[in-house]
Design a protein around this motif. Structure first.
Motif, PDB file in Angstrom:
ATOM      1  N   ALA A 203      32.024  46.256  45.880  1.00  0.00           N
ATOM      2  CA  ALA A 203      33.457  46.457  46.099  1.00  0.00           C
ATOM      3  C   ALA A 203      33.829  47.918  45.873  1.00  0.00           C
ATOM      4  CB  ALA A 203      34.262  45.572  45.152  1.00  0.00           C
ATOM      5  N   PHE A 204      34.892  48.350  46.555  1.00  0.00           N
ATOM      6  CA  PHE A 204      35.486  49.677  46.329  1.00  0.00           C
ATOM      7  C   PHE A 204      36.888  49.445  45.778  1.00  0.00           C
ATOM      8  CE2 PHE A 204      38.216  53.197  47.648  1.00  0.00           C
ATOM      9  CZ  PHE A 204      37.488  54.300  47.232  1.00  0.00           C
ATOM     10  N   VAL A 205      37.132  49.913  44.558  1.00  0.00           N
ATOM     11  CA  VAL A 205      38.426  49.694  43.910  1.00  0.00           C
ATOM     12  C   VAL A 205      39.059  51.044  43.603  1.00  0.00           C
ATOM     13  CG1 VAL A 205      39.631  48.606  41.980  1.00  0.00           C
ATOM     14  CG2 VAL A 205      37.554  47.560  42.894  1.00  0.00           C
ATOM     15  N   SER A 206      40.314  51.224  44.023  1.00  0.00           N
ATOM     16  CA  SER A 206      41.003  52.501  43.813  1.00  0.00           C
ATOM     17  C   SER A 206      42.370  52.275  43.193  1.00  0.00           C
ATOM     18  CB  SER A 206      41.159  53.249  45.147  1.00  0.00           C
ATOM     19  OG  SER A 206      42.057  52.552  45.996  1.00  0.00           O
ATOM     20  N   LEU A 234      33.266  45.479  54.826  1.00  0.00           N
ATOM     21  CA  LEU A 234      34.246  44.396  54.811  1.00  0.00           C
ATOM     22  C   LEU A 234      35.528  44.844  54.115  1.00  0.00           C
ATOM     23  CD1 LEU A 234      31.843  41.468  53.840  1.00  0.00           C
ATOM     24  CD2 LEU A 234      32.561  42.187  56.126  1.00  0.00           C
ATOM     25  N   HIS A 235      36.652  44.713  54.831  1.00  0.00           N
ATOM     26  CA  HIS A 235      37.926  45.141  54.270  1.00  0.00           C
ATOM     27  C   HIS A 235      38.294  44.336  53.026  1.00  0.00           C
ATOM     28  CE1 HIS A 235      42.315  45.872  53.999  1.00  0.00           C
ATOM     29  NE2 HIS A 235      41.988  47.039  54.515  1.00  0.00           N
ATOM     30  N   ARG A 236      37.853  43.084  52.956  1.00  0.00           N
ATOM     31  CA  ARG A 236      38.215  42.252  51.800  1.00  0.00           C
ATOM     32  C   ARG A 236      37.520  42.712  50.515  1.00  0.00           C
ATOM     33  NH1 ARG A 236      34.445  38.644  54.416  1.00  0.00           N
ATOM     34  NH2 ARG A 236      32.709  38.068  53.000  1.00  0.00           N
ATOM     35  N   HIS A 237      36.526  43.594  50.661  1.00  0.00           N
ATOM     36  CA  HIS A 237      35.836  44.133  49.486  1.00  0.00           C
ATOM     37  C   HIS A 237      36.486  45.412  48.977  1.00  0.00           C
ATOM     38  CE1 HIS A 237      31.786  41.898  50.386  1.00  0.00           C
ATOM     39  NE2 HIS A 237      32.770  41.088  49.993  1.00  0.00           N
ATOM     40  N   ASP A 246      44.688  41.933  39.546  1.00  0.00           N
ATOM     41  CA  ASP A 246      44.256  42.208  40.920  1.00  0.00           C
ATOM     42  C   ASP A 246      42.732  42.234  41.002  1.00  0.00           C
ATOM     43  OD1 ASP A 246      46.907  42.475  41.660  1.00  0.00           O
ATOM     44  OD2 ASP A 246      46.920  44.650  41.424  1.00  0.00           O
ATOM     45  N   ILE A 247      42.094  42.826  39.998  1.00  0.00           N
ATOM     46  CA  ILE A 247      40.634  42.911  39.987  1.00  0.00           C
ATOM     47  C   ILE A 247      40.028  41.526  39.786  1.00  0.00           C
ATOM     48  CG2 ILE A 247      38.639  43.929  38.828  1.00  0.00           C
ATOM     49  CD1 ILE A 247      40.508  46.248  37.982  1.00  0.00           C
ATOM     50  N   ILE A 248      40.629  40.752  38.882  1.00  0.00           N
ATOM     51  CA  ILE A 248      40.151  39.391  38.638  1.00  0.00           C
ATOM     52  C   ILE A 248      40.234  38.563  39.926  1.00  0.00           C
ATOM     53  CG2 ILE A 248      40.657  37.240  37.396  1.00  0.00           C
ATOM     54  CD1 ILE A 248      41.530  38.975  35.009  1.00  0.00           C
ATOM     55  N   ALA A 249      41.348  38.707  40.647  1.00  0.00           N
ATOM     56  CA  ALA A 249      41.514  37.976  41.906  1.00  0.00           C
ATOM     57  C   ALA A 249      40.468  38.402  42.930  1.00  0.00           C
ATOM     58  CB  ALA A 249      42.918  38.189  42.456  1.00  0.00           C
ATOM     59  N   LEU A 250      40.190  39.700  43.003  1.00  0.00           N
ATOM     60  CA  LEU A 250      39.176  40.204  43.947  1.00  0.00           C
ATOM     61  C   LEU A 250      37.819  39.565  43.667  1.00  0.00           C
ATOM     62  CD1 LEU A 250      38.210  42.376  46.093  1.00  0.00           C
ATOM     63  CD2 LEU A 250      37.683  43.811  44.117  1.00  0.00           C
ATOM     64  N   LEU A 251      37.437  39.537  42.397  1.00  0.00           N
ATOM     65  CA  LEU A 251      36.126  38.992  42.039  1.00  0.00           C
ATOM     66  C   LEU A 251      36.074  37.476  42.219  1.00  0.00           C
ATOM     67  CD1 LEU A 251      35.451  41.197  38.865  1.00  0.00           C
ATOM     68  CD2 LEU A 251      34.460  41.471  41.149  1.00  0.00           C
ATOM     69  N   ASN A 252      37.179  36.814  41.910  1.00  0.00           N
ATOM     70  CA  ASN A 252      37.212  35.354  42.102  1.00  0.00           C
ATOM     71  C   ASN A 252      37.194  34.965  43.569  1.00  0.00           C
ATOM     72  OD1 ASN A 252      37.165  34.408  39.438  1.00  0.00           O
ATOM     73  ND2 ASN A 252      39.379  34.638  39.188  1.00  0.00           N
ATOM     74  N   ASP A 253      37.910  35.729  44.387  1.00  0.00           N
ATOM     75  CA  ASP A 253      38.010  35.413  45.818  1.00  0.00           C
ATOM     76  C   ASP A 253      36.749  35.782  46.590  1.00  0.00           C
ATOM     77  OD1 ASP A 253      40.556  34.532  45.311  1.00  0.00           O
ATOM     78  OD2 ASP A 253      41.560  36.327  46.085  1.00  0.00           O
ATOM     79  N   ASN A 254      35.941  36.652  45.991  1.00  0.00           N
ATOM     80  CA  ASN A 254      34.721  37.116  46.661  1.00  0.00           C
ATOM     81  C   ASN A 254      33.538  36.971  45.707  1.00  0.00           C
ATOM     82  OD1 ASN A 254      35.880  38.592  49.264  1.00  0.00           O
ATOM     83  ND2 ASN A 254      37.172  39.191  47.542  1.00  0.00           N
ATOM     84  N   PRO A 255      33.094  35.735  45.473  1.00  0.00           N
ATOM     85  CA  PRO A 255      32.032  35.484  44.484  1.00  0.00           C
ATOM     86  C   PRO A 255      30.707  36.158  44.827  1.00  0.00           C
ATOM     87  CG  PRO A 255      32.471  33.515  45.803  1.00  0.00           C
ATOM     88  CD  PRO A 255      33.562  34.482  46.113  1.00  0.00           C
ATOM     89  N   GLU A 256      30.558  36.617  46.079  1.00  0.00           N
ATOM     90  CA  GLU A 256      29.314  37.286  46.468  1.00  0.00           C
ATOM     91  C   GLU A 256      29.204  38.690  45.875  1.00  0.00           C
ATOM     92  OE1 GLU A 256      32.332  38.414  49.655  1.00  0.00           O
ATOM     93  OE2 GLU A 256      31.875  36.690  48.379  1.00  0.00           O
TER      94      GLU A 256
END
Length: 356
Positions: A203-206, A234-237, A246-256
């Protein structure tokens, strides 16, 4: 931006006076090699600040109060030993070492530094630039605020030949003197490090807005590293974070996702906090790396793997470039990129085995 500056220059040098008609949108589009939409955006901004007005079916005209006096002209330049340094903050080791480098280098040439804090506000930045000019500074160093595509004062000073150097980021589309880290190269290095460990979903987080030049360059480096390894982008990453959830949601929504590259140390520490709340170990279940170190990071429970910038060197090179610009009559615009390095610690490892 260039169209705005061109129109303002016509007005300020009296080539166009109140109620004179401007060149048409088609004429400006042809002259600058851009679309009519681009011209329209430029003229819209001049309408908004009262410089011009429009009459439907007839065109655009200079307003009665159009064309404020130039901030600076070469004829009005006053020699001096003061240098203005304007930055959006001074609250961490990065900006402190940057200022140390600036002061050390300028001091060797007999210059004194006036530091001003724009507090992340473009309006404040404009005000501070005007105040610095009123003091008769010989030159200016500006660390632009986040999200800034251009500041009219910076545009005008650059185009009128005032000695000004931008630090940490340039303004796309404007040819300026600039000194910054190789943001794209550093992001590529960080992402490639994660990929080399076997991570396939990073993931890329800014935190900064996508329009911030340094953020765009770091994103480009991240995407290039993925592309070079044949991994889909992937834009969702990608996430622009405003809170831990927001970070928790990102990791939960994208378990890969098994790894995160964060734009800066503040975001990186937020990823650590999010992982702790989720009960995910670093680096056992999630690898994390980010741009910039922070004080005493080596004493953390899990010392982070980071991309290190040479802050003091950036400050020194910015000062050297400004001194060179001041002493030159018509210096060519320079963008100096300083290399970054990967400092590998304990927050990155091979991804966990895939669950059956």
């Amino acid at each position: 931006m260039q169209i705005r500056a061109y129109v303002m220059d016509l007005i300020q040098h009296k080539h166009l006076k109140a109620d004179d008609r401007l060149p048409s949108e088609n004429e400006l589009a042809t002259q600058f090699g851009v679309s009519r939409i681009t011209v329209k955006h430029a003229l819209d901004s001049l309408v908004e600040d009262g410089t011009i007005y429009r009459i439907q079916g007839r065109g655009s005209f200079v307003a009665e109060t159009g064309g404020e006096p130039l901030l600076y002209t070469k004829q009005s330049a006053a020699p001096g030993s003061l240098i203005a340094y304007i930055a959006p903050y001074l609250d961490n080791s990065f900006t402190a070492r940057l200022l140390n480098g600036i002061e050390d280098e300028l001091g060797k040439s007999g210059y004194k530094v006036i530091f001003s804090n724009s507090r992340g506000s473009q309006e404040k930045e404009k005000q501070l630039i005007r105040e610095a000019l009123a003091l008769g500074v010989a030159g200016m160093l500006v660390f632009p605020v986040d999200g800034e595509k251009y500041n009219e004062e910076i545009v005008q000073l650059t185009m009128s030949g005032f000695p000004i150097v931008l630090i940490d980021r340039d303004l796309p589309g404007l040819s300026t003197h600039c000194v910054c880290s190789d943001h794209a190269g550093g992001a590529y290095m960080a992402t490639q490090h994660l990929l080399s460990l076997g991570h396939q979903a990073v993931a890329f987080v800014s935190a900064s807005t996508p329009s911030t030049a340094s953020t765009e360059e770091r994103l480009a480096g991240y995407e290039k590293a993925l592309a070079d390894e044949g991994i889909p982008i992937l834009h969702r990453h990608r996430l622009q974070v405003s809170r831990i959830d927001d970070i928790i949601a990102l990791l939960n929504d994208n378990p890969e996702l098994t790894a995160v590259f964060a734009e800066n140390s503040g975001v990186g520490q937020s990823v650590f906090e999010a992982a702790a709340k989720m009960g995910r170990s670093i680096p056992g279940e999630l690898s994390v790396t980010f741009f910039d170190d922070f004080e005493f990071s080596n004493l953390s429970k899990t010392p982070p793997t980071v991309i290190v910038q040479e802050e003091q060197a950036i400050g020194m090179e910015s000062a050297k470039l400004l001194i060179s610009v001041i002493s030159s009559k018509n210096p060519e615009k320079q963008k100096i990129l300083l290399p970054t390095r990967l400092l590998q610690r304990q927050s990155t490892a091979s991804p966990p085995p895939a669950k059956p």
